[in-house]
Design an enzyme around this catalytic site. Structure first.
Site, PDB file in Angstrom:
ATOM      1  N   CYS A  34      -1.003  -3.393  -7.523  1.00 52.96           N
ATOM      2  CA  CYS A  34       0.184  -3.519  -6.656  1.00 52.96           C
ATOM      3  C   CYS A  34       1.372  -3.551  -7.596  1.00 52.96           C
ATOM      4  O   CYS A  34       1.357  -4.292  -8.595  1.00 52.96           O
ATOM      5  CB  CYS A  34       0.104  -4.809  -5.842  1.00 52.96           C
ATOM      6  SG  CYS A  34       1.664  -5.252  -5.017  1.00 52.96           S
ATOM      7  N   THR A  35       2.382  -2.747  -7.311  1.00 55.98           N
ATOM      8  CA  THR A  35       3.489  -2.629  -8.264  1.00 55.98           C
ATOM      9  C   THR A  35       4.268  -3.936  -8.417  1.00 55.98           C
ATOM     10  O   THR A  35       4.891  -4.168  -9.450  1.00 55.98           O
ATOM     11  CB  THR A  35       4.435  -1.482  -7.855  1.00 55.98           C
ATOM     12  OG1 THR A  35       4.841  -1.660  -6.484  1.00 55.98           O
ATOM     13  CG2 THR A  35       3.752  -0.135  -7.998  1.00 55.98           C
ATOM     14  N   HIS A  36       4.209  -4.797  -7.405  1.00 54.25           N
ATOM     15  CA  HIS A  36       4.866  -6.100  -7.544  1.00 54.25           C
ATOM     16  C   HIS A  36       4.245  -6.928  -8.681  1.00 54.25           C
ATOM     17  O   HIS A  36       4.942  -7.670  -9.365  1.00 54.25           O
ATOM     18  CB  HIS A  36       4.752  -6.915  -6.245  1.00 54.25           C
ATOM     19  CG  HIS A  36       5.770  -6.554  -5.209  1.00 54.25           C
ATOM     20  ND1 HIS A  36       5.725  -5.380  -4.498  1.00 54.25           N
ATOM     21  CD2 HIS A  36       6.873  -7.219  -4.765  1.00 54.25           C
ATOM     22  CE1 HIS A  36       6.744  -5.341  -3.659  1.00 54.25           C
ATOM     23  NE2 HIS A  36       7.455  -6.445  -3.792  1.00 54.25           N
TER      24      HIS A  36
ATOM     25  N   CYS B 275       4.391   2.479  -4.720  1.00 50.18           N
ATOM     26  CA  CYS B 275       3.717   1.437  -3.945  1.00 50.18           C
ATOM     27  C   CYS B 275       2.281   1.897  -3.698  1.00 50.18           C
ATOM     28  O   CYS B 275       2.067   2.956  -3.093  1.00 50.18           O
ATOM     29  CB  CYS B 275       4.452   1.263  -2.629  1.00 50.18           C
ATOM     30  SG  CYS B 275       3.659   0.115  -1.491  1.00 50.18           S
ATOM     31  N   ASN B 276       1.328   1.122  -4.169  1.00 49.87           N
ATOM     32  CA  ASN B 276      -0.085   1.481  -3.979  1.00 49.87           C
ATOM     33  C   ASN B 276      -0.454   1.488  -2.498  1.00 49.87           C
ATOM     34  O   ASN B 276      -1.220   2.333  -2.036  1.00 49.87           O
ATOM     35  CB  ASN B 276      -0.983   0.468  -4.693  1.00 49.87           C
ATOM     36  CG  ASN B 276      -0.835   0.525  -6.199  1.00 49.87           C
ATOM     37  OD1 ASN B 276      -1.617   1.160  -6.882  1.00 49.87           O
ATOM     38  ND2 ASN B 276       0.173  -0.147  -6.739  1.00 49.87           N
ATOM     39  N   THR B 277       0.090   0.519  -1.758  1.00 44.87           N
ATOM     40  CA  THR B 277      -0.258   0.383  -0.343  1.00 44.87           C
ATOM     41  C   THR B 277       0.251   1.590   0.452  1.00 44.87           C
ATOM     42  O   THR B 277      -0.463   2.144   1.299  1.00 44.87           O
ATOM     43  CB  THR B 277       0.336  -0.926   0.218  1.00 44.87           C
ATOM     44  OG1 THR B 277       0.016  -1.993  -0.687  1.00 44.87           O
ATOM     45  CG2 THR B 277      -0.225  -1.247   1.576  1.00 44.87           C
TER      46      THR B 277
ATOM     47  N   TYR C 260       3.978  -4.855   2.996  1.00 41.91           N
ATOM     48  CA  TYR C 260       3.133  -3.787   3.532  1.00 41.91           C
ATOM     49  C   TYR C 260       1.653  -4.186   3.460  1.00 41.91           C
ATOM     50  O   TYR C 260       0.855  -3.781   4.276  1.00 41.91           O
ATOM     51  CB  TYR C 260       3.300  -2.518   2.693  1.00 41.91           C
ATOM     52  CG  TYR C 260       4.552  -1.706   2.924  1.00 41.91           C
ATOM     53  CD1 TYR C 260       5.533  -2.093   3.840  1.00 41.91           C
ATOM     54  CD2 TYR C 260       4.741  -0.522   2.204  1.00 41.91           C
ATOM     55  CE1 TYR C 260       6.677  -1.311   4.023  1.00 41.91           C
ATOM     56  CE2 TYR C 260       5.871   0.261   2.389  1.00 41.91           C
ATOM     57  CZ  TYR C 260       6.836  -0.137   3.295  1.00 41.91           C
ATOM     58  OH  TYR C 260       7.949   0.647   3.467  1.00 41.91           O
ATOM     59  N   GLY C 261       1.336  -4.945   2.418  1.00 49.76           N
ATOM     60  CA  GLY C 261      -0.073  -5.153   2.068  1.00 49.76           C
ATOM     61  C   GLY C 261      -0.885  -5.965   3.051  1.00 49.76           C
ATOM     62  O   GLY C 261      -2.105  -5.957   3.013  1.00 49.76           O
TER      63      GLY C 261
ATOM     64  N   ASP D 163       9.472   1.665  -2.340  1.00 49.81           N
ATOM     65  CA  ASP D 163       8.441   0.626  -2.311  1.00 49.81           C
ATOM     66  C   ASP D 163       8.778  -0.292  -1.132  1.00 49.81           C
ATOM     67  O   ASP D 163       9.863  -0.188  -0.556  1.00 49.81           O
ATOM     68  CB  ASP D 163       8.454  -0.161  -3.638  1.00 49.81           C
ATOM     69  CG  ASP D 163       7.419  -1.300  -3.650  1.00 49.81           C
ATOM     70  OD1 ASP D 163       6.291  -1.080  -3.161  1.00 49.81           O
ATOM     71  OD2 ASP D 163       7.739  -2.404  -4.117  1.00 49.81           O
TER      72      ASP D 163
HETATM   73  N1  DGL Z   1       4.264  -3.093  -4.020  1.00 45.35           N
HETATM   74  C1  DGL Z   1       3.299  -2.722  -3.041  1.00 45.35           C
HETATM   75  C2  DGL Z   1       2.046  -2.085  -3.660  1.00 45.35           C
HETATM   76  O1  DGL Z   1       2.095  -1.552  -4.749  1.00 45.35           O
HETATM   77  C3  DGL Z   1       2.883  -3.721  -1.995  1.00 45.35           C
HETATM   78  C4  DGL Z   1       3.664  -4.950  -1.739  1.00 45.35           C
HETATM   79  C5  DGL Z   1       3.577  -5.407  -0.294  1.00 45.35           C
HETATM   80  O2  DGL Z   1       2.548  -5.945   0.127  1.00 45.35           O
HETATM   81  O3  DGL Z   1       4.555  -5.152   0.407  1.00 45.35           O
HETATM   82  O4  DGL Z   1       1.004  -2.084  -3.055  1.00 45.35           O
END
Ligand code: DGL
Length: 283
Positions: free
Chosen positions: A193-195, A79-81, A47-48, A15
């Protein structure tokens, strides 16, 4: 890369930071005889709010590291992104490596929503991706999806900045409520988003009673089991048939600050703390 993958070996999980620990928790429960190598790319996060070329490049660096250095037998993009930006290209590159991604749970949300109004909280990059737009277009038109790009929220969670997490959750929940526009009320929220799964207590409070929050850690873990089984790579039992040993089942690396990942492990995954994160130098 086409070399074959054996049933022995860990599962790689990555992630942009600590968010994927919410998926790793579900993976460890679903796959108690497997070993995991987790990489948090905190030195290159978030990442997002970056362009998809950056996220694709980072995903390739991490996949290459996990494959070449740890000989992983499967890869989970927690990580979805990263999934939106890179899963297709990684599958083309590593043809014999089972690769599981994560995406916002739109269909399960529609199935459980009574009001027919579903909110989707995710990163800007995920919501703007072609993959997400295609997923959205494939949903039944009877459900109304209200989308919210939650800029800054993953970073606040990554930094355990409680005040900022609360302020951003309030702001985004309010903005989604306004978007209801006098129509039926949101009763289901997709955490895309996994966060955000790590801030579920704050989000539940901000939404109040009667609103279900959906994350996708458990479905991803079940899918990983299925994919490993189909590929003949599922470790049903350890050689000596012992139960999971939480002190040795996972390795943790970060391109950011190891102390931050250690703290997150303690808070979210492992109580008492039995792992230590290692600083990773990657290109
Ligand atoms: N945890 C990431 C997700 O699931 C994104 C977090 C980020 O923006 O870095 O999309």
């Amino acid at each position: 890369m086409t070399s074959s993958v054996t049933a022995i070996g860990p599962i790689g999980v990555f992630d942009s930071g600590i968010g994927g620990l919410s998926v790793l928790g579900a993976l460890r429960k679903e796959l108690p005889h497997e070993q995991f190598v987790y990489v948090a790319d905190a030195g290159h996060a978030p990442y997002g709010e970056r362009d998809s070329a950056h996220v694709l490049r980072r995903s390739q660096v991490l996949a290459d590291y996990l494959y070449s250095t740890h000989q992983v037998k499967a890869l989970v993009l927690a990580c979805n992104t990263a999934t939106a930006a890179a899963v297709a290209s990684l599958r083309q590159q590593y043809v014999n490596l089972p690769i599981v991604g994560i995406e916002p749970a739109l269909k399960p949300a529609a199935a459980q929503s009574g009001s027919g109004v579903v909110a989707v909280m995710a990163t800007r990059s995920t919501l703007e991706s072609e993959k997400f737009q295609a997923l959205l277009a494939a949903q039944a038109p009877s459900v109304r999806y209200l989308l919210q790009a939650c800029d800054g929220l993953a970073t606040a969670i990554e930094q355990s900045d409680r005040l900022e997490i609360e302020a951003l959750c309030q702001r985004y929940v309010q903005s989604l409520r306004q978007a209801q526009d006098g129509g039926a009320r949101i009763d289901t929220v997709v955490l895309g988003c996994t966060h955000y799964a790590l801030a579920v207590d704050v989000l539940s409070k901000a939404w109040g009673p009667g609103v279900a929050l959906l994350e996708a850690g458990e479905p991803v873990a079940r899918r990983t089991r299925q994919v490993l089984k189909e590929a003949g790579k599922l470790q049903e039992r350890k050689a000596h048939d012992a139960p999971h040993d939480s002190a040795t089942d996972s390795l943790f690396y970060t391109t950011g600050d190891p102390a931050a990942l250690d703290q997150a492990l303690k808070d979210w995954l492992l109580k008492p703390m039995s792992h230590q994160a290692t600083k990773l130098q990657l290109p």
